[in-house]
Each structure stands twice: as structure tokens, then as C-alpha cells.
Design a protein around this motif. Structure first.
Motif, PDB file in Angstrom:
ATOM      1  N   MET A 146      24.438  23.821   6.718  1.00  0.00           N
ATOM      2  CA  MET A 146      23.332  23.134   7.410  1.00  0.00           C
ATOM      3  C   MET A 146      21.976  23.514   6.809  1.00  0.00           C
ATOM      4  O   MET A 146      21.042  22.708   6.845  1.00  0.00           O
ATOM      5  CB  MET A 146      23.356  23.463   8.911  1.00  0.00           C
ATOM      6  CG  MET A 146      24.542  22.863   9.648  1.00  0.00           C
ATOM      7  SD  MET A 146      24.411  23.036  11.445  1.00  0.00           S
ATOM      8  CE  MET A 146      24.641  24.784  11.674  1.00  0.00           C
ATOM      9  N   ALA A 147      21.881  24.719   6.269  1.00  0.00           N
ATOM     10  CA  ALA A 147      20.600  25.164   5.699  1.00  0.00           C
ATOM     11  C   ALA A 147      20.135  24.209   4.599  1.00  0.00           C
ATOM     12  O   ALA A 147      18.934  24.009   4.400  1.00  0.00           O
ATOM     13  CB  ALA A 147      20.744  26.578   5.154  1.00  0.00           C
ATOM     14  N   GLU A 148      21.108  23.605   3.914  1.00  0.00           N
ATOM     15  CA  GLU A 148      20.755  22.688   2.822  1.00  0.00           C
ATOM     16  C   GLU A 148      20.142  21.390   3.344  1.00  0.00           C
ATOM     17  O   GLU A 148      19.616  20.602   2.573  1.00  0.00           O
ATOM     18  CB  GLU A 148      21.993  22.396   1.967  1.00  0.00           C
ATOM     19  CG  GLU A 148      22.553  23.665   1.337  1.00  0.00           C
ATOM     20  CD  GLU A 148      23.656  23.408   0.328  1.00  0.00           C
ATOM     21  OE1 GLU A 148      23.423  23.646  -0.866  1.00  0.00           O
ATOM     22  OE2 GLU A 148      24.743  22.974   0.745  1.00  0.00           O
ATOM     23  N   CYS A 149      20.208  21.179   4.662  1.00  0.00           N
ATOM     24  CA  CYS A 149      19.674  19.946   5.261  1.00  0.00           C
ATOM     25  C   CYS A 149      18.335  20.180   5.975  1.00  0.00           C
ATOM     26  O   CYS A 149      17.757  19.235   6.518  1.00  0.00           O
ATOM     27  CB  CYS A 149      20.649  19.392   6.304  1.00  0.00           C
ATOM     28  SG  CYS A 149      22.330  19.222   5.730  1.00  0.00           S
ATOM     29  N   LEU A 150      17.870  21.417   6.012  1.00  0.00           N
ATOM     30  CA  LEU A 150      16.646  21.724   6.768  1.00  0.00           C
ATOM     31  C   LEU A 150      15.443  20.995   6.190  1.00  0.00           C
ATOM     32  O   LEU A 150      15.343  20.790   4.982  1.00  0.00           O
ATOM     33  CB  LEU A 150      16.365  23.229   6.711  1.00  0.00           C
ATOM     34  CG  LEU A 150      17.215  24.146   7.586  1.00  0.00           C
ATOM     35  CD1 LEU A 150      16.996  25.610   7.182  1.00  0.00           C
ATOM     36  CD2 LEU A 150      16.897  23.948   9.068  1.00  0.00           C
ATOM     37  N   GLY A 151      14.513  20.647   7.079  1.00  0.00           N
ATOM     38  CA  GLY A 151      13.224  20.146   6.612  1.00  0.00           C
ATOM     39  C   GLY A 151      12.425  21.315   6.029  1.00  0.00           C
ATOM     40  O   GLY A 151      12.828  22.474   6.157  1.00  0.00           O
ATOM     41  N   GLU A 152      11.284  20.970   5.415  1.00  0.00           N
ATOM     42  CA  GLU A 152      10.505  22.013   4.759  1.00  0.00           C
ATOM     43  C   GLU A 152      10.067  23.089   5.760  1.00  0.00           C
ATOM     44  O   GLU A 152       9.546  22.753   6.828  1.00  0.00           O
ATOM     45  CB  GLU A 152       9.276  21.393   4.089  1.00  0.00           C
ATOM     46  CG  GLU A 152       8.895  22.157   2.857  1.00  0.00           C
ATOM     47  CD  GLU A 152       7.679  21.538   2.200  1.00  0.00           C
ATOM     48  OE1 GLU A 152       7.628  20.298   2.107  1.00  0.00           O
ATOM     49  OE2 GLU A 152       6.788  22.318   1.811  1.00  0.00           O
ATOM     50  N   GLY A 153      10.293  24.335   5.424  1.00  0.00           N
ATOM     51  CA  GLY A 153       9.903  25.439   6.309  1.00  0.00           C
ATOM     52  C   GLY A 153      10.849  25.613   7.484  1.00  0.00           C
ATOM     53  O   GLY A 153      10.583  26.408   8.388  1.00  0.00           O
ATOM     54  N   GLY A 154      11.963  24.880   7.481  1.00  0.00           N
ATOM     55  CA  GLY A 154      12.898  24.933   8.608  1.00  0.00           C
ATOM     56  C   GLY A 154      13.689  26.233   8.641  1.00  0.00           C
ATOM     57  O   GLY A 154      13.764  26.963   7.645  1.00  0.00           O
ATOM     58  N   ARG A 155      14.251  26.520   9.799  1.00  0.00           N
ATOM     59  CA  ARG A 155      15.040  27.753   9.929  1.00  0.00           C
ATOM     60  C   ARG A 155      16.211  27.550  10.878  1.00  0.00           C
ATOM     61  O   ARG A 155      16.264  26.552  11.614  1.00  0.00           O
ATOM     62  CB  ARG A 155      14.157  28.925  10.359  1.00  0.00           C
ATOM     63  CG  ARG A 155      13.476  28.747  11.672  1.00  0.00           C
ATOM     64  CD  ARG A 155      12.100  29.444  11.650  1.00  0.00           C
ATOM     65  NE  ARG A 155      11.299  28.893  12.721  1.00  0.00           N
ATOM     66  CZ  ARG A 155      11.211  29.421  13.939  1.00  0.00           C
ATOM     67  NH1 ARG A 155      11.867  30.513  14.235  1.00  0.00           N
ATOM     68  NH2 ARG A 155      10.483  28.852  14.865  1.00  0.00           N
ATOM     69  N   ILE A 156      17.097  28.526  10.835  1.00  0.00           N
ATOM     70  CA  ILE A 156      18.320  28.467  11.655  1.00  0.00           C
ATOM     71  C   ILE A 156      18.448  29.770  12.426  1.00  0.00           C
ATOM     72  O   ILE A 156      18.264  30.857  11.865  1.00  0.00           O
ATOM     73  CB  ILE A 156      19.576  28.281  10.767  1.00  0.00           C
ATOM     74  CG1 ILE A 156      19.499  26.949  10.006  1.00  0.00           C
ATOM     75  CG2 ILE A 156      20.856  28.358  11.608  1.00  0.00           C
ATOM     76  CD1 ILE A 156      20.695  26.671   9.088  1.00  0.00           C
TER      77      ILE A 156
END
Ligand SMILES: C[S@@+](CC[C@H](N)C(=O)[O-])C[C@H]1O[C@@H](n2cnc3c(N)ncnc32)[C@H](O)[C@@H]1O
Length: 198
Positions: free
Chosen positions: A54-64
Motif C-alpha cells: 500500500m505504501a507504493e500507492c500513497l499520495g505525496e507525504g502520505g503515511r501508514i
């Protein structure tokens, strides 16, 4: 990343760690890629495989933020995540999700529920106040070996509670007007819901 994910798949296979099945992952990642979430909450990290996908789908600056009950698995997840390009974007929280979720204070625009199958409704209740308007929620294994939708078939005694609770979870999503749900049969069944604040 590809090499790391292959290594994780091999580890999961060898040590019987249940990670998301490829067909269900396709649905999950399609939704995540479309949404480009900024803050994903995952319930059930295992060794961090789906978190890294899922990390590969994050928007810019996104986090999990991802929650795991087993310390052994959380240790492995942190070690794999540290070797990835997403080390700073993913936080593993340890403990029982039922206890950790009510302590969260952030807002999430994408949630992946993949821990204790009998607790999905409880998890969602605990998270609801933390959902962004328009958030997507994915829940894996909702058809549980085909038993959930098949009213004719005798469910083995040891699965009855899980199957009944998953049925209740899907019925609740269907009934509550703030959720719009689609259930896909891929893998062990994956539900994708859209949440609308009302
Ligand atoms: C199906 S695995 C998660 C797989 C992972 N999402 C993936 O696809 O790579 C479910 C995980 O949830 C964890 N788990 C079970 N009950 C839990 C609970 N009450 N709180 C937090 N984690 C839990 C298990 O230890 C297990 O590692």
C-alpha cells in the motif's frame, strides 16, 4: 522493492504467515492507487507485506499506521520496513487493535482491516470517528472460505462465531447509510466500502 516483496512472500509461505492473496491485493491496491491516500490505517500488520504494497500507492507525504498484536511479527515487519524506501512513512503500533484503536487521534482516508475476523465490526466502530469524509475502507476475508454467503452449507462448529460475526459485519455495512459497500469474491473475499459523513 520487488526483491524485498518476493523475499517477504517466500518467508510468509515458508512460515505460514497469512498475507493478502494476490487476487485480493489487486483489488485493494487498485482502490488505493485511485485514492492516493495521505494517511492509511491498517489493522493487522503481520510482517508488513500489505503495508509495503500500500505504501507504493500513497499520495505525496502520505503515511501508514499499522497495528499488530504479535511482537514477533511486529519485529519482523519493522525490520522489513527499515529495508524499504518507506521506513519513514510507516509506523507499527503494537498491541490488541481493540485497545489501540480507541487511543488514535489522527484522521484516516484509507483503512485496511485484516486482523481478528470476528472483530471487524468492533474495529470499524472504534475507527468511525477517525474517518475522513470520503474515506475508503477495505476488509479482507469477508467471505471466509465461502461460508459467509452460503446459507445452505453447514458451517463447521469451530468457524461458526467468525462466520456469524462476518455476516453481521456485512449486514451492518449494508444497513448503515454512511457506508456504500461492494464485496468482491477474489481471494477469500474482500469488501471495499466508501464512507460518507452524515
Ligand atoms: C492476515 S494477517 C495480516 C496480513 C497483512 N495485512 C498482510 O496482508 O500482509 C492478520 C494479522 O493480524 C494480527 N492480529 C490478530 N488479532 C489481532 C488483534 N486483536 N490486534 C492486532 N493484530 C491482530 C495477527 O497476529 C496477524 O499477524
Amino acid at each position: 522493492m520487488k526483491k524485498l516483496l518476493c523475499e517477504m512472500e517466500a518467508y510468509a509461505q515458508e512460515y505460514n504467515v497469512p498475507i493478502i492473496k494476490a487476487e485480493a491485493a489487486d483489488i485493494l491496491l487498485r482502490e488505493a492507487m485511485e485514492k492516493k491516500p495521505l494517511h492509511i490505517l491498517e489493522v493487522g500488520t503481520a510482517i508488513g507485506y500489505s503495508a509495503l504494497r500500500m505504501a507504493e500507492c500513497l499520495g505525496e507525504g502520505g503515511r501508514i499506521t499499522t497495528i499488530e498484536l504479535s511482537d514477533e511479527r511486529a519485529d519482523l515487519a519493522e525490520a522489513y520496513i527499515a529495508r524499504s524506501p518507506y521506513a519513514d512513512a510507516i509506523t507499527v503500533l503494537r498491541g490488541d487493535a481493540a485497545e489501540v484503536l480507541p487511543t488514535l487521534t489522527d484522521t484516516y482516508d484509507f483503512v485496511f482491516i485484516d486482523a481478528a475476523k470476528g472483530q471487524y465490526e468492533r474495529y470499524l466502530d472504534a475507527i468511525e470517528a477517525r474517518l475522513a469524509d470520503g474515506a475508503a475502507i477495505a476488509a479482507d476475508n469477508v467471505l471466509f472460505r465461502g461460508y459467509v454467503m452460503d446459507e445452505q452449507c453447514e458451517v463447521p462448529r469451530r468457524f461458526r462465531t467468525i462466520v456469524n460475526r462476518l455476516r453481521q459485519f456485512l449486514a451492518m455495512l449494508d444497513e448503515k447509510p454512511q457506508y456504500e459497500v461492494m464485496v468482491y469474491p477474489e481471494g477469500d473475499g474482500i469488501a471495499i466500502c466508501k464512507y460518507k459523513k452524515i
